[in-house]
Design an enzyme around this catalytic site. Structure first.
Site, PDB file in Angstrom:
ATOM      1  CG  ASP A 137     -29.965 -36.944 -90.428  1.00 16.06           C
ATOM      2  OD1 ASP A 137     -30.713 -37.936 -90.387  1.00 16.06           O
ATOM      3  OD2 ASP A 137     -28.823 -36.931 -89.909  1.00 16.06           O
ATOM      4  CG  ASP A 151     -30.569 -41.425 -89.707  1.00 15.97           C
ATOM      5  OD1 ASP A 151     -31.100 -40.541 -90.416  1.00 15.97           O
ATOM      6  OD2 ASP A 151     -29.837 -41.157 -88.742  1.00 15.97           O
ATOM      7  CE1 TYR A 153     -26.769 -33.638 -87.373  1.00 11.57           C
ATOM      8  CE2 TYR A 153     -28.466 -35.296 -87.013  1.00 11.57           C
ATOM      9  CZ  TYR A 153     -27.496 -34.716 -87.821  1.00 11.57           C
ATOM     10  OH  TYR A 153     -27.259 -35.230 -89.076  1.00 11.57           O
ATOM     11  CD  GLU A 183     -24.889 -41.673 -91.777  1.00 10.65           C
ATOM     12  OE1 GLU A 183     -26.127 -41.821 -91.652  1.00 10.65           O
ATOM     13  OE2 GLU A 183     -24.097 -41.774 -90.822  1.00 10.65           O
TER      14      GLU A 183
END
Length: 524
Positions: A90, A93, A242, A488
Site C-alpha cells: 500500500d 511498508d 486502516y 510517505e
C-alpha cells in the site's frame, strides 16, 4: 514592424478572449495564488503509472520497468493453504492491505472509464490496464469462495519492527480473511466495486476476463450485504492502520452503484435508492473522499444519472444524492456558507495532517469528472455562494494539481521524480535501500534501520510517480525519511490523479492547438 505589431495586438486580443472563455481567470475567486507555471501532464501521467510497478508484490513480469524491484512475497498465503502471491504494497511498508488496495483499483478503473481515449492518445492505455489487472488478478486469487475473501497479508505491527526491502522480508506473512463468521462488509464491498469497475474497463479488450471480474463482484457484494459487519472487528490487525471509521454502509452503496454501471441491472440501482436514507447516501454531507469514506463518490455517480430519462421516476431521490454531492464539491471550492475545506496560505486543500495529499488528489479527481459532466449536460454547480461554471471547477482542480507539481511556496514537486526539486528521502523501505539488482545480499531486519533508515543521503532508488503526504497547514515540508506524515506515499494518492493527468494533458494539447490556430488567424 507595423505588421508584426498588428499581429501581436490581434493575437493578444484573441488569446484574452480564449482564456476568458475557459474562465481560467476565475481561479482567483477560489485560489489565492493561481499557477502561471507550465507542466508536462503527459510526462506525469507516465510517471504515475510507473509508480504502481514499484509497488508490485509477487513474481514480477519480464516487462517490469521499475527495474530496481525484484520478486517478493512468493510464499504469501502458503501457511494458510491459499495462493496469495501478487497484489500491491500500500505504501512504504510491505503489508498488503485489502481495503486501500481495492480503493486504488476502483480509482484507476474509474479514471480509465472516463478518460480511456485520452490514455490511448498519450500512449499510456496499456500501462493503465496493466496497473489495474495486477490488482484484479490478485483479488480473484483472494476470493477463494463466494463467502470468503482474504483481506490482508502481513501485519503493520511486526512489519514496522523491520526496515527491509520486500525482497528480503523476514516479518510475518500471515494472511487474514473475512467470512460468514467473521464478516467484513467494507472490504467485500470495496473489492466488489473495484472488480465491477474493472469489468467495464476490460469489456472491450478482454471480454472473458471482464465477465469473470463481474462474477466475482456480484458474489462479493452479495456476501458483504448478507453478512454485515465491520471488517476491522474481524481483522483486528487492520486497526490503527486502516480502521473503518465510517462503517460499511458507504461501501455497500458504492459497490451497488458500480455494479449497476457494469450490468445496468435495476436491482442494484434500486438498492442505492432504497437504502439511500438509512445508509447515509442521501443524508451524509461530507467534506472528504477517501479509502474510508466513499459517500462523495456514491453521491457524484448517482447525481450523474439525473439527466437520463429512464430515471425520472426516482428523480426526488437522485436530487437528494445530488444535493449532497454538491455540498462536497462546493466545500472543496470554498463556496458553502459553512463546512468548507480550508486552504493553506499557498492555496492547497487541507483536510488533516497525516497524508493530506490523498484528500487533494481524490478531490481533484471528483471535481474534474463532475466538471466534465456538467459541461456535457449544459449545467452549472449550485453552491450557497452562487453558481460555478464547469470551466471554473476544472480550473480549481488544475490549480491543485499544479500545486502538487511545483506551483507552491516550497517550489517542490510532491510527485516524486518530476521536476527539478522533489522529495529525495521518501519514507519507503524498498526505495531507501540499495536495490536487489545492485546488491543481492540479504539485508536483515535491523540492518536496514542501522545502515539505511537514518542516513541523510537521498534514497538509493527514485520512487517515480509516488505522491507523498505533502506539506503542513502552512505549506511547510521537511524532506526527511523519518517524517512519514509528510514523506510517505500511498497507492491511492497517485491512483486518483492518473485520470486527472490524462484530462489535463488533453486540455494542454487543446490550448496549444488553439494558440496555433489563433496565430494563423492573426497572420491573416
Amino acid at each position: 514592424m507595423e505588421r508584426n505589431q498588428k499581429k501581436q495586438v490581434i493575437s493578444q486580443s484573441l488569446r484574452t478572449w480564449f482564456i476568458s472563455l475557459l474562465s481560467l481567470s476565475s481561479i482567483s475567486l477560489f485560489f489565492p495564488s493561481a499557477s502561471c507555471h507550465s507542466f508536462n501532464y503527459k510526462q506525469v501521467l507516465s510517471h504515475s503509472l510507473l509508480y504502481f510497478e514499484s509497488q508490485r508484490s509477487g513474481h514480477l513480469p519480464h516487462n517490469q520497468r521499475a527495474t530496481w524491484r525484484h520478486h517478493s512475497g512468493l510464499t504469501d498465503g502458503l501457511e494458510q493453504g491459499v495462493d496469495l502471491v501478487g497484489g500491491y504494497y500500500d505504501a512504504g511498508d510491505n503489508v498488503k492491505f485489502g481495503l486501500p488496495m481495492a480503493f486504488t483499483i476502483t480509482l484507476l478503473s474509474w479514471g480509465v472509464i472516463e478518460y480511456g481515449h485520452l490514455f490511448a492518445g498519450a500512449g499510456e492505455y496499456s500501462h493503465a490496464l496493466e496497473a489495474i489487472k495486477w490488482g484484479t488478478d490478485y483479488f480473484i486469487k483472494a476470493h477463494t469462495h463466494p463467502h470468503v475473501l482474504w483481506a490482508q497479508v502481513g501485519d503493520g505491527e511486526t512489519d514496522h519492527y523491520c526496515w527491509q526491502r520486500p525482497e528480503d522480508m523476514t516479518t510475518s506473512r500471515r494472511a487474514y480473511k473475512v467470512d460468514t463468521d467473521n464478516p467484513g462488509s467494507e472490504v467485500a464491498g470495496e473489492t466488489a466495486a473495484a472488480m465491477a469497475a474493472a469489468s467495464i474497463v476490460f469489456r472491450r479488450t478482454n471480454p472473458h476476463y471482464a465477465h469473470l471480474l463481474l462474477h466475482h463482484a456480484q458474489q462479493l457484494f452479495e456476501f458483504g450485504d448478507k453478512y454485515r459487519g465491520k471488517y476491522d472487528e474481524s481483522i483486528g490487525v487492520a486497526k490503527g492502520y486502516y480502521s473503518s471509521v465510517s462503517g460499511y454502509r458507504d461501501e455497500l452503496l458504492w459497490a451497488a452503484i458500480w455494479l449497476y454501471k457494469a450490468t445496468e441491472n435495476d436491482d442494484y440501482l434500486n438498492y442505492v435508492f432504497e437504502n439511500g436514507f438509512d445508509f447515509g447516501g442521501t443524508t451524509w454531507a461530507v467534506a472528504e473522499f477517501s479509502w474510508d469514506i466513499k459517500y462523495a463518490g456514491v453521491q457524484s455517480l448517482a447525481s450523474m444519472l439525473l439527466m437520463e430519462e429512464k430515471h425520472k421516476k426516482n428523480e426526488a431521490t437522485l436530487q437528494q444524492y445530488r444535493s449532497k454531492a454538491e455540498h462536497y464539491l462546493c466545500a472543496c471550492l470554498g463556496q458553502n456558507n459553512s463546512t468548507n475545506v480550508r486552504l493553506t496560505p499557498g492555496g492547497l486543500l487541507y483536510v488533516r495532517q497525516w497524508n493530506n495529499m490523498q484528500y487533494v488528489s481524490t478531490a481533484s479527481f471528483l471535481l474534474t469528472v463532475y466538471s466534465d459532466h456538467l459541461q456535457a449536460v449544459g449545467q452549472r454547480l449550485h453552491c450557497d455562494k452562487g453558481e460555478i461554471s464547469p470551466q471554473e471547477i476544472l480550473a480549481f482542480a488544475k490549480s491543485q494539481v499544479d500545486y502538487i507539481l511545483g506551483s507552491n511556496p516550497m517550489g517542490m514537486s510532491y510527485l516524486v521524480g518530476y521536476g527539478p526539486h522533489f522529495p529525495l528521502r521518501v519514507h519507503h523501505r524498498g526505495a531507501s535501500i540499495e536495490s536487489y539488482k545492485e546488491n543481492k545480499g540479504f539485508i536483515g531486519c535491523t540492518q536496514g534501520y542501522d545502515n539505511w533508515y537514518g542516513r541523510h543521503d537521498p534514497n538509493s532508488n527514485v520512487l517515480i510517480g509516488a505522491l507523498v503526504g505533502g506539506p503542513n497547514s502552512t505549506d511547510g515540508f521537511s524532506d526527511e525519511r523519518g517524517n512519514y506524515v509528510q514523506t510517505e506515499a500511498c497507492t491511492y494518492n497517485t491512483a486518483a490523479l492518473v485520470g486527472v493527468f490524462a484530462r489535463l494533458h488533453e486540455e494542454e494539447a487543446f490550448s496549444h492547438e488553439e494558440e496555433a490556430h489563433l496565430d494563423l488567424i492573426s497572420d491573416g
